[in-house]
Design an enzyme around this catalytic site. Structure first.
Site, PDB file in Angstrom:
ATOM      1  N   LEU A  75       0.853  -1.185   0.000  1.00  0.00           N
ATOM      2  CA  LEU A  75       0.000   0.000   0.000  1.00  0.00           C
ATOM      3  C   LEU A  75       0.885   1.229   0.000  1.00  0.00           C
ATOM      4  O   LEU A  75       1.878   1.296   0.733  1.00  0.00           O
ATOM      5  CB  LEU A  75      -0.890  -0.015   1.245  1.00  0.00           C
ATOM      6  N   SER A  76       0.557   2.218  -0.842  1.00  0.00           N
ATOM      7  CA  SER A  76       1.261   3.493  -0.873  1.00  0.00           C
ATOM      8  C   SER A  76       2.721   3.292  -1.282  1.00  0.00           C
ATOM      9  O   SER A  76       2.990   2.742  -2.344  1.00  0.00           O
ATOM     10  CB  SER A  76       1.114   4.176   0.489  1.00  0.00           C
ATOM     11  N   ASN A  77       3.683   3.686  -0.457  1.00  0.00           N
ATOM     12  CA  ASN A  77       5.073   3.441  -0.797  1.00  0.00           C
ATOM     13  C   ASN A  77       5.358   1.957  -0.934  1.00  0.00           C
ATOM     14  O   ASN A  77       6.190   1.540  -1.746  1.00  0.00           O
ATOM     15  CB  ASN A  77       5.999   4.049   0.257  1.00  0.00           C
TER      16      ASN A  77
END
Length: 582
Positions: A243-245
């Protein structure tokens, strides 16, 4: 340095009665409660630190609030006994290690051998993907390999010359291998942050971190289940998610996977840089500069976090005047200047949904915190040479700089998010205390590192270019998921650009777009904010289900789709609001 890129020993620990893999025996009710206390605040045990780190990781990326639906509409936190194997790993050429960890459940499914690999979201520690990867994989008998991808809360106390050992406890430099150990410097003061001061550009290596974590996971599976060894990519399915980075790291890994180690990828709201698209630093430094003025426009009067007691924050009003003086917006008055700021954002690719949701990141000063940390990382700064006059230090309850005490230092590894402020550490510098808009000067400097022509700006842009993703091999099963209301990593700059690059190369990614979903799941528990949105995690779990059905059962991959979602409103989340069906 040992062979295979691992520093020192592997730490094995058993987690069964009263201390399981998924929640350290807190269960859903315990995760929803206060952080677990330390018996001795100045000297917590490794077990106490682990439990509190898991609590912080769940609450940092999941909405566990009473209205959010976790445990009722989607998700669960069952008891999962097993073992953990943990080490420091180092990719070739790196100065600093990254932490890798394998969770091996006692109920490992030997008939469907599965390893899920995940990098932490944001700059979090090694458990930073547990609510996505662990929650999906461990209850079904899959093992999970994690990496902190060269970030994490292994803060180094420059005043006391101590860092974080493999078991999470604090030790003096030289006493044991450390998660992060900056070079010695005369008169060094304050706090060194791994993401900012590692001396590497960790973001450029996130894909290598993930692939190394996968290899570590397979090697540790041999230790955990010797009767079933060897575990290899040929006999064990390897799924990468994040998720995300962490999702950006997953996509980087897919592009670097020349040996076919990875069988499939699920990436949620990825921070992925596609050559030719706008990267995070460009977008974040622009947002830090322009959004405070843009959000003074009357159209945002009812937007959560855009007002303080119904009024525009005074510093935001001052920002409009500051931008006008610098020629960055037009207009003779604040109303016209706000509209000019909005027009500039829209011309750069921002849409209205992203601007509105970004009020939360602007109010919490996240853009400045992100840009300062990333700038230092890209420029390989030391604690004393951070750009724009920024630095990190411990502060007391009154905001005064102080040497960190033992209790504060001890809790950094379990409590910190990897990017200050937080856990008693503050971002300092870049402030003009005499100004009505005190952060403007530092933000202008950070923006100049992207838009300027000096040596530092050229070096920063080169470092950002090194983070560009490569496309994965043809035929790799891949699901990309993004919330259409994401105000931190707007869809247009990240997932949409990545999917377009795949399609231009005649690939067929599965792209799931989620209306009314934004970036920060944990923010959904905040009053007035969660009313407008749906969580993103259920779509990650659904995509992992679909990917597993494809890999293990030969089912077709799901289709690209845009879900029919409904904002939660003031009541509890219901299944129908997600548009997932039964």
């Amino acid at each position: 340095m040992t062979t295979n890129g691992f520093d020192g020993d592997v730490r094995e620990s058993v987690h069964c009665a009263g201390d399981d893999l998924l929640s350290a025996a807190l269960g859903l009710d315990g995760l929803r409660g206060k952080p677990p206390a330390f018996a001795d605040a100045a000297a917590p045990t490794p077990q106490e630190l682990r439990r509190r780190a898991i609590h912080a990781s769940w609450n940092g990326i999941a909405d566990l609030g009473p209205l959010g639906g976790y445990g009722r509409v989607y998700g669960a936190v069952p008891d999962v006994p097993g073992r953990e194997y943990q080490a420091f790993a180092r990719v070739p050429g790196a100065r600093s290690p990254h932490r890798v960890l394998l969770q091996a459940p006692d109920a490992f499914d030997a008939r469907a051998r599965c390893l899920v690999v995940a990098a932490s979201s944001g700059s979090r520690g090694v458990y930073g993907a547990i609510a996505l990867a662990g929650a999906w994989a461990l209850p079904r008998g899959c093992a999970v390999a994690y990496t902190d991808k060269g970030t994490g809360p292994g803060y180094f106390d420059l005043d006391g010359d101590t860092g974080v050992a493999l078991d999470g406890t604090r030790v003096a430099r030289g006493a044991a291998p450390l998660e992060f150990e900056p070079a010695r410097a005369a008169d060094a003061r304050g706090v060194a942050i791994k993401h900012a001061h590692s001396g590497d550009n960790p973001e450029a290596d996130w894909g290598r971190h993930v692939l190394q974590a996968a290899r570590f996971g397979l090697a540790m599976l041999d230790r955990a289940y010797p009767a079933q060894a060897p575990f290899t990519p040929a006999n064990t399915r390897v799924i990468v998610t994040g998720l995300s980075n962490g999702a950006g790291a997953a996509l980087q890994a897919a592009g670097l996977d020349a040996e076919g180690l990875v069988d499939g990828v699920v990436a949620l709201a990825p921070n992925v840089h596609v050559e030719g698209a706008r990267p995070l630093y460009d977008v974040a430094s622009e947002a830090a500069q322009l959004l405070p003025c843009a959000l003074t426009d009357a159209r945002y009067d009812a937007t959560p976090f855009a007002r303080i007691d119904g009024a525009v924050p005074p510093a935001w009003l001052a920002r409009c005047a500051h931008l006008r003086e610098r020629g960055l917006v037009d207009g003779a008055d604040r109303v016209a200047q706000a509209r000019s700021a909005i027009e500039r954002l829209r011309a750069g690719g921002w849409d209205e949904r992203a601007i509105e949701t970004a009020a939360s990141s602007t109010r919490f000063d996240l853009w400045r915190a992100i840009a300062a940390t990333y700038a230092a990382s890209y420029l390989r700064a030391t604690p004393a040479t951070m750009p724009c006059g920024f630095h990190y230090a411990a502060v007391d309850a009154h905001g005064r700089v102080v040497p960190a005490d033992a209790a504060m230092r001890a809790a950094w590894w379990s409590d910190a998010s990897g990017i200050p402020p937080g856990a008693g550490v503050q971002l300092l510098g870049g402030i003009d205390a005499s100004s009505a808009d005190p952060t403007a000067s530092g933000i202008d400097c950070l923006r100049g590192l992207w838009s300027g022509d000096g040596a530092a700006a050229r070096a920063l842009r080169a470092a950002v270019a090194a983070t560009a993703v490569k496309l994965p091999r043809a035929g790799l099963p891949l699901v990309v998921i993004h919330g259409e209301d994401d105000g931190l990593l707007p869809e247009a700059f990240h997932s949409r650009a990545y999917v377009a690059a795949l399609e231009a190369a005649a690939r067929a990614p599965v792209y799931w777009r989620v209306p009314h979903a934004q970036h920060f799941e944990a923010f959904l528990a905040l009053p007035g904010f969660g009313d407008r949105y749906v969580p993103l995690l259920p779509y990650g779990h659904a995509a992992l289900d679909a990917l597993w059905s494809h890999l293990a059962e030969g089912m077709p991959m799901p289709h690209a789709r845009r879900f029919a979602t409904t904002p939660r409103g003031t009541g509890s989340l219901e299944r129908a609001a997600l548009g997932l069906g039964r």
